[in-house]
Design a protein around this motif. Structure first.
Motif, short mmCIF file in Angstrom:
data_model
loop_
_atom_site.label_atom_id
_atom_site.label_comp_id
_atom_site.label_asym_id
_atom_site.label_seq_id
_atom_site.Cartn_x
_atom_site.Cartn_y
_atom_site.Cartn_z
N GLU A 44 3.92 5.88 -5.17
CA GLU A 44 4.06 6.43 -6.39
C GLU A 44 3.80 6.62 -7.57
O GLU A 44 3.64 7.43 -7.94
CB GLU A 44 4.33 4.58 -7.45
CG GLU A 44 5.22 3.45 -6.92
CD GLU A 44 4.37 2.05 -7.71
OE1 GLU A 44 5.63 0.76 -8.13
OE2 GLU A 44 2.65 2.30 -7.96
N ALA A 45 2.05 7.18 -6.80
CA ALA A 45 1.30 8.54 -6.98
C ALA A 45 2.14 9.48 -6.61
O ALA A 45 1.92 10.24 -7.64
CB ALA A 45 0.01 8.41 -6.35
N GLY B 86 7.36 16.20 1.67
CA GLY B 86 7.54 16.60 3.42
C GLY B 86 6.46 14.60 3.20
O GLY B 86 6.04 14.04 4.42
N ALA B 87 5.62 13.95 2.08
CA ALA B 87 5.24 12.84 1.90
C ALA B 87 5.46 11.75 2.16
O ALA B 87 5.09 10.67 2.92
CB ALA B 87 4.05 13.60 1.29
N TYR B 88 6.98 12.04 1.88
CA TYR B 88 7.24 10.96 1.00
C TYR B 88 8.37 10.93 2.90
O TYR B 88 8.79 10.18 3.35
CB TYR B 88 8.82 11.73 -0.02
CG TYR B 88 7.98 11.16 -1.05
CD1 TYR B 88 7.69 9.71 -1.13
CD2 TYR B 88 8.38 11.80 -2.19
CE1 TYR B 88 7.74 9.29 -2.66
CE2 TYR B 88 7.37 11.75 -3.39
CZ TYR B 88 7.29 9.50 -3.45
OH TYR B 88 6.79 9.10 -4.86
N LEU C 278 1.57 -1.01 -0.07
CA LEU C 278 0.26 -0.27 0.21
C LEU C 278 0.64 1.32 -0.05
O LEU C 278 0.31 2.44 -0.63
CB LEU C 278 -1.02 0.08 1.36
CG LEU C 278 -2.02 -0.90 1.20
CD1 LEU C 278 -3.15 -1.13 2.76
CD2 LEU C 278 -2.61 -1.07 -0.32
N LEU C 279 1.58 1.08 0.75
CA LEU C 279 2.96 2.53 0.80
C LEU C 279 3.52 2.48 -0.32
O LEU C 279 3.56 3.82 -1.14
CB LEU C 279 3.84 1.88 2.57
CG LEU C 279 3.50 2.10 3.57
CD1 LEU C 279 5.03 1.83 4.33
CD2 LEU C 279 2.49 2.99 3.54
N ILE C 280 3.69 1.81 -1.21
CA ILE C 280 4.51 1.47 -2.43
C ILE C 280 3.34 1.75 -3.43
O ILE C 280 4.15 3.02 -4.21
CB ILE C 280 4.88 0.44 -2.85
CG1 ILE C 280 5.83 -0.22 -1.98
CG2 ILE C 280 5.36 0.29 -4.73
CD1 ILE C 280 6.59 -1.85 -2.59
N ARG D 29 11.24 -1.97 -5.36
CA ARG D 29 10.21 -0.17 -5.79
C ARG D 29 9.62 0.69 -5.44
O ARG D 29 9.40 2.13 -5.32
CB ARG D 29 9.01 -1.23 -6.09
CG ARG D 29 8.89 -2.26 -6.95
CD ARG D 29 8.12 -3.11 -6.58
NE ARG D 29 6.33 -2.40 -6.37
CZ ARG D 29 4.92 -2.63 -6.89
NH1 ARG D 29 4.87 -3.73 -5.55
NH2 ARG D 29 4.28 -2.05 -6.66
N PHE D 30 9.87 0.92 -3.76
CA PHE D 30 9.41 2.68 -2.87
C PHE D 30 10.18 2.55 -2.75
O PHE D 30 10.49 4.23 -3.14
CB PHE D 30 9.35 1.29 -1.11
CG PHE D 30 8.87 2.82 -0.85
CD1 PHE D 30 8.25 3.20 -0.62
CD2 PHE D 30 10.09 3.71 0.41
CE1 PHE D 30 7.93 4.71 0.60
CE2 PHE D 30 9.71 4.95 1.47
CZ PHE D 30 8.51 5.20 1.12
#
Length: 517
Positions: free
Chosen positions: A326-327, A339-341, A320-322, A365-366
């Motif tokens: 990616e979005a 900040g979100a990352y 889900l985090l990936i 991937r992340f």
């Protein structure tokens, strides 16, 4: 040698079997036992199915090799030089070629010395060919010799005695070297002792019996000692395995899964190397150890099963985090997205580890989604920093002009020049982040200098301030004049009071003027 000794222990019959049918056929008819002598017939039957031939004739294929005969011949004393007793020879006597003797207890190979004796000292052959041996209890018949000279008969039965004492020597040597099972040695010695009184041999049978008694007693002692040694070894082995059980029970509650598992495997290897414990005791100890090991194995299995469950949940969470990472990778909201990352990274670490075989793939991937965003941001910032560097050059030129402003010379001109520089400063645009503080602090210093000059000028021209300064000055001058007048009049008290008042107002006046300045 073991084969020959085995044949001797069976008595006169086994020894006599060395003579072949060919030898019996070659025997003179006159030497065969007849019906007229019952005693001779019984002796002949006791001597076995065949009779030995004189030593002058050749030995058959089944007899011992010539080397053994040579040893015996060399060891046999001549009639002119009697041998008072057994005398050992350093050369062993080889076997007669029969099959291997199977002992009940395997022992280390020991080569006994052949003992030879002079049979003429212990026996005789009468005119009828009957062979006698002399013992402490008297003379007894041991067989019959009809094949040749009486001396040859004595030599033959002397060989039987030599074979018998050779077996005794072997038993003595086994005890001396502590080779073989002392129980088996004792049993063999007892069997030999039982045959001494009926042995068809000529020699010092009393000495042989005494030696066997000594061997039996020594074997009894050795058996006792061996039993004590086995008991001691068993106790030590039991103590060692109990210590291993205690260690295993302590390890059963350990959470060091790898090292504890390895140690339990090593304990099994050590356990197998420990010998000398009876099956019942060993089974009890093994069950105790197995319980401790099974306890650890169950705990470890439960632990890793729970870990597998947690890793499955971590896998779902990280997937889900990936998707979120990616979005965000195409976002141009640089600050907000960075900040979100950071928040996604905190959640990633808190999710725990996924199964080992996919953890690295999930992380790749992340990280790829993050790197895509930060690579775009870095490129954008690099392009912008190039533009900002040109703006910094413009602002540095403006600062050179601003730092030349002198508000003390002409405040109004200084204020106008500063406003012009400030307008051009804003129009110049942004500068590289690392240059902002330095450039802004230099402009702010010029602004503070002009502002301070303006405030000082305002304080000096403020009517209220001017009136207050005039009041302080007037009151000071009034009290100073009164102090001078009282001094002239000689009024010391009034002069002192007026001087104090004048000093106080002067201090206030100076403070007010300092504040204006």
């Amino acid at each position: 040698m073991t084969e020959e000794i085995s044949s001797v222990s069976t008595g006169s019959t086994s020894v006599a079997s060395d003579v072949t049918e060919t030898e019996q056929a070659a025997m003179p008819a006159a030497d065969q036992p007849g019906e007229e002598s019952v005693e001779h017939a019984l002796a002949a039957e006791a001597a076995a199915e065949t009779q030995p031939i004189p030593e002058k004739e050749s030995e058959p294929a089944e007899t011992a090799p010539a080397t053994a005969d040579a040893v015996r011949a060399a060891a046999t004393p001549s009639a002119g030089r009697p041998n008072p007793g057994p005398r050992p020879s350093p050369i062993p006597r080889p076997s007669a070629g029969r099959g291997p003797h199977k002992s009940a207890v395997p022992v280390a190979p020991v080569e006994p010395l052949i003992e030879t004796s002079d049979p003429t000292l212990w026996g005789r052959v009468d005119e009828a060919g009957t062979v006698f041996v002399r013992t402490a209890t008297g003379e007894r018949e041991v067989g019959s010799w009809q094949a040749g000279e009486p001396e040859a008969g004595l030599t033959h039965y002397g060989r039987r005695y030599d074979d018998f004492v050779t077996e005794i020597s072997l038993l003595e040597k086994r005890l001396a070297t502590k080779s073989g099972d002392p129980k088996a040695t004792r049993t063999q010695a007892q069997q030999l002792r039982e045959t001494v009184d009926t042995l068809a041999a000529v020699g010092d049978l009393d000495s042989a019996a005494a030696r066997l008694e000594t061997v039996i007693a020594a074997a009894e002692t050795a058996v006792t000692h061996a039993a004590a040694d086995r008991a001691s070894a068993k106790a030590a082995a039991v103590a060692t395995k109990e210590a291993l059980c205690v260690e295993a029970e302590e390890l059963a509650e350990s959470a060091q899964w790898k090292s504890t598992g390895d140690r339990l495997k090593t304990i099994v290897d050590e356990w197998r190397a420990i010998r000398g414990i009876d099956r019942k005791t060993d089974d009890v100890l093994w069950k105790r150890f197995a319980r401790a090991r099974d306890t650890f194995t169950r705990r470890r299995g439960s632990h890793f099963a729970e870990m597998d469950k947690e890793r499955g949940a971590a896998k779902d969470s990280k997937e889900l985090l990936i998707v979120k990472a990616e979005a965000l990778s195409d976002s141009t909201e640089w600050g907000e997205t960075a900040g979100a990352y950071r928040e996604l990274m905190v959640q990633w670490k808190a999710s725990g580890r996924a199964p080992r075989e996919i953890e690295d793939a999930l992380w790749d991937r992340f990280r790829a989604a993050q790197e895509k965003f930060f690579a775009r941001r870095l490129q954008t910032f690099a392009e912008r920093d190039s533009e900002f560097e040109a703006n910094a050059v413009v602002k540095e030129a403006l600062l050179l002009d601003a730092e030349k402003i002198d508000p003390a010379a002409d405040l109004d001109a200084a204020k106008a020049a500063l406003r012009s520089i400030q307008d051009r400063w804003e129009a110049a645009g942004k500068v590289p982040r690392e240059r902002i503080r330095d450039l802004d602090s230099r402009l702010r210093a010029v602004e503070e200098k002009v502002k301070g000059a303006e405030e000082s000028m305002w304080r000096k021209t403020d009517p209220e301030t001017t009136a207050r300064l005039a009041q302080f000055r007037t009151r000071y001058e009034t009290f100073a004049a009164q102090a001078a007048k009282a001094t002239a009049a000689g009024d010391t008290r009034r002069a002192k009071e007026a001087s104090a008042q004048a000093a106080q107002w002067l201090e206030w006046l100076q403070a007010a003027e300092g504040a204006v300045e």
